[in-house]
Motif scaffolding. Structure first.
Motif, PDB file in Angstrom:
ATOM      1  N   SER A 218      15.653   1.872   4.010  1.00 38.75           N
ATOM      2  CA  SER A 218      16.075   0.530   4.406  1.00 38.75           C
ATOM      3  C   SER A 218      15.294  -0.515   3.609  1.00 38.75           C
ATOM      4  O   SER A 218      14.221  -0.227   3.052  1.00 38.75           O
ATOM      5  N   GLU A 219      15.832  -1.725   3.578  1.00 40.48           N
ATOM      6  CA  GLU A 219      15.118  -2.798   2.878  1.00 40.48           C
ATOM      7  C   GLU A 219      13.832  -3.171   3.608  1.00 40.48           C
ATOM      8  O   GLU A 219      12.851  -3.584   2.969  1.00 40.48           O
ATOM      9  N   ASP A 220      13.795  -3.043   4.921  1.00 35.58           N
ATOM     10  CA  ASP A 220      12.544  -3.289   5.651  1.00 35.58           C
ATOM     11  C   ASP A 220      11.466  -2.297   5.220  1.00 35.58           C
ATOM     12  O   ASP A 220      10.304  -2.677   5.036  1.00 35.58           O
ATOM     13  N   LYS A 221      11.847  -1.045   5.079  1.00 36.18           N
ATOM     14  CA  LYS A 221      10.899  -0.029   4.623  1.00 36.18           C
ATOM     15  C   LYS A 221      10.476  -0.295   3.182  1.00 36.18           C
ATOM     16  O   LYS A 221       9.308  -0.110   2.815  1.00 36.18           O
ATOM     17  N   ALA A 222      11.423  -0.763   2.369  1.00 38.44           N
ATOM     18  CA  ALA A 222      11.108  -1.092   0.976  1.00 38.44           C
ATOM     19  C   ALA A 222      10.060  -2.204   0.908  1.00 38.44           C
ATOM     20  O   ALA A 222       9.136  -2.162   0.082  1.00 38.44           O
ATOM     21  N   GLU A 223      10.195  -3.205   1.787  1.00 39.92           N
ATOM     22  CA  GLU A 223       9.205  -4.286   1.814  1.00 39.92           C
ATOM     23  C   GLU A 223       7.834  -3.747   2.215  1.00 39.92           C
ATOM     24  O   GLU A 223       6.802  -4.129   1.627  1.00 39.92           O
ATOM     25  N   GLU A 224       7.810  -2.869   3.189  1.00 35.66           N
ATOM     26  CA  GLU A 224       6.544  -2.269   3.618  1.00 35.66           C
ATOM     27  C   GLU A 224       5.885  -1.508   2.470  1.00 35.66           C
ATOM     28  O   GLU A 224       4.671  -1.612   2.258  1.00 35.66           O
ATOM     29  N   ILE A 225       6.685  -0.769   1.717  1.00 34.10           N
ATOM     30  CA  ILE A 225       6.162  -0.005   0.583  1.00 34.10           C
ATOM     31  C   ILE A 225       5.642  -0.939  -0.505  1.00 34.10           C
ATOM     32  O   ILE A 225       4.567  -0.712  -1.087  1.00 34.10           O
ATOM     33  N   LEU A 226       6.386  -1.991  -0.798  1.00 34.14           N
ATOM     34  CA  LEU A 226       5.949  -2.959  -1.806  1.00 34.14           C
ATOM     35  C   LEU A 226       4.586  -3.541  -1.460  1.00 34.14           C
ATOM     36  O   LEU A 226       3.703  -3.664  -2.316  1.00 34.14           O
ATOM     37  N   LYS A 227       4.404  -3.893  -0.191  1.00 34.53           N
ATOM     38  CA  LYS A 227       3.154  -4.536   0.223  1.00 34.53           C
ATOM     39  C   LYS A 227       2.010  -3.540   0.394  1.00 34.53           C
ATOM     40  O   LYS A 227       0.848  -3.951   0.471  1.00 34.53           O
ATOM     41  N   GLU A 228       2.339  -2.266   0.450  1.00 40.05           N
ATOM     42  CA  GLU A 228       1.282  -1.249   0.417  1.00 40.05           C
ATOM     43  C   GLU A 228       0.786  -1.029  -1.003  1.00 40.05           C
ATOM     44  O   GLU A 228      -0.423  -0.893  -1.237  1.00 40.05           O
ATOM     45  N   HIS A 229       1.697  -1.029  -1.958  1.00 45.69           N
ATOM     46  CA  HIS A 229       1.357  -0.609  -3.309  1.00 45.69           C
ATOM     47  C   HIS A 229       1.111  -1.755  -4.290  1.00 45.69           C
ATOM     48  O   HIS A 229       0.631  -1.524  -5.393  1.00 45.69           O
ATOM     49  N   ILE A 230       1.453  -2.988  -3.913  1.00 52.75           N
ATOM     50  CA  ILE A 230       1.063  -4.148  -4.731  1.00 52.75           C
ATOM     51  C   ILE A 230       0.251  -5.082  -3.850  1.00 52.75           C
ATOM     52  O   ILE A 230       0.725  -5.569  -2.821  1.00 52.75           O
TER      53      ILE A 230
END
Length: 403
Positions: A218-230
């Protein structure tokens, strides 16, 4: 080393040499000396500066194995890399080329991914690891808004490709790795607002649908991943130069959901501009030894009304010193953190104390601390110590501040 649940080290970009051989020799020489001077008997953390050239060698299995064996024998570990300078960083003219190649290039992307693969193999299990990097590019290379937008689109795609790699590395190793973008004066990102702009206008609008499709999430999960890795590399010197108050900056990042991957403990030069012409002449005389040809020494001036004026390098600012109505200058020169003044000049050491107090009150802000003073070779002679003594004194000052 671990202190109050933080990992503390110094950045090895203090040592000259771009090859892995030179980097490793410096580590073998100075890590044991610093440990002895500080009387460290527990595991010692290393902030590793790895150039493009060195990374090509260290990625080889035999070299990694030798380095791992040495780390084990020295009871040391690597938890963070400095991936900002790609190439030559000492004893040559660096200036704005410290940003080259920038995030619009595949060279920067590939070097960063290679460095992460190395870090994933060096990082102890159960720890997170980070690599600090350029604030996208040098802003004065872009001559129009159109050129900047094109550059940002390309850079964003390259950052997302790094994130995808970090997701895969986490699957393979169980280790969470983050790219820590380091705002700097005259970078495309030079303050907290511009760092937030990177997320709000580029990473999230482009990255959420791209990652969601690529990873089938999901896009919500994608945002979570982005903010974990950047995340952000908060360099105290850089944020002090642009007159940001640490507590305000930390609050803004928290509100935006942006994490701080690493705090680089560093101090800038600070000058209060006197009114008298003779006193200004003395200030100019004191600043001349800091006017050197290796690094950029951006100056941000504050006027009486609080407005800021930027100069791309110290010589440009010195030209107007005798006539300016500016009240204070903060200069991008990573001076020793254990000194708060240089005669007629001062430093932003007080900002380091404020930052350390903030993270002691709120340890969840970050767990990576790295002292970054790399300008020893170009400092005026009366401020120099032996390199081993200098590194040890800096770390000792920080340790005492955190007790």
């Amino acid at each position: 080393m671990e202190i109050n649940d933080f990992h503390l080290s110094y950045c090895s970009n203090i040592h000259p040499g771009e090859s892995w051989e030179a980097t490793f020799e410096n580590l073998k020489k100075y890590i044991p000396e610093v440990k002895e001077r500080l009387d460290v008997d527990k595991s010692f953390g290393i902030g590793l500066r790895l150039s493009h050239e060195a990374s090509l060698v260290l990625e080889k299995a035999d070299q990694l194995s030798k380095f791992k064996d040495w780390l084990k024998s020295e009871n040391a570990y690597v938890f963070t890399l400095n991936g900002f300078p790609y190439g030559d960083f000492h004893r040559t003219t660096v200036k704005d080329q410290v940003h080259f190649p920038d995030w619009t290039t595949t060279d920067r992307r590939d070097y960063t991914i290679r460095s992460f693969r190395i870090l994933a193999q060096l990082l102890p299990q159960g720890q997170d690891g980070g690599i600090s990097t350029s604030p996208i590019s040098y802003r004065h290379w872009f001559k129009s808004e159109t050129a900047l937008n094109v550059g940002m689109e390309t850079a964003t795609q390259h950052l997302l490709e790094v994130v995808a790699e970090l997701v895969e590395l986490k699957k393979q190793t169980g280790k969470s790795l983050h790219l820590d973008i380091e705002p700097e004066p005259d970078g495309i990102l030079e303050n907290s607002d511009e760092m937030i702009w990177l997320f709000s206008d580029w990473l999230l609008p482009i990255g959420k649908p791209w990652l969601a499709k690529k990873l089938d999430i999901s896009e919500d999960k994608a945002e979570e991943i982005l903010k974990e890795h950047i995340q952000v590399c908060y360099d105290v010197c850089h944020f002090a130069i642009v007159y940001e108050k640490p507590a305000d900056t930390f609050a803004k990042f928290e509100k935006a959901g942006i994490k701080i991957g690493k705090i680089q403990i560093s101090a800038a030069l600070k000058v209060m501009i006197p009114a008298e012409p003779e006193a200004r002449d003395l200030v100019k005389l004191k600043l001349l030894p800091f006017e050197e040809s290796t690094y950029l020494h951006q100056v941000v001036a504050r006027k009486k009304d609080g407005s800021l004026v930027s100069y791309s390098d110290l010589p440009e600012a010195l030209k107007i010193l005798n006539t300016t109505d500016e009240e204070e200058w903060r200069i991008h020169f990573h001076v020793p953190v254990f000194l708060d003044n240089y005669g007629a000049l001062a430093s932003t050491q007080d900002q380091i104390s404020i930052v350390l107090n903030e993270i002691l009150k709120n340890p969840t802000l970050t767990n990576h601390l790295e002292v970054e003073t790399y300008t020893w070779e170009v400092l005026p002679e009366d401020t120099r110590l032996s390199l081993g003594e200098s590194i040890s004194r800096e770390l000792e000052w920080v340790i005492n501040k955190m007790k």
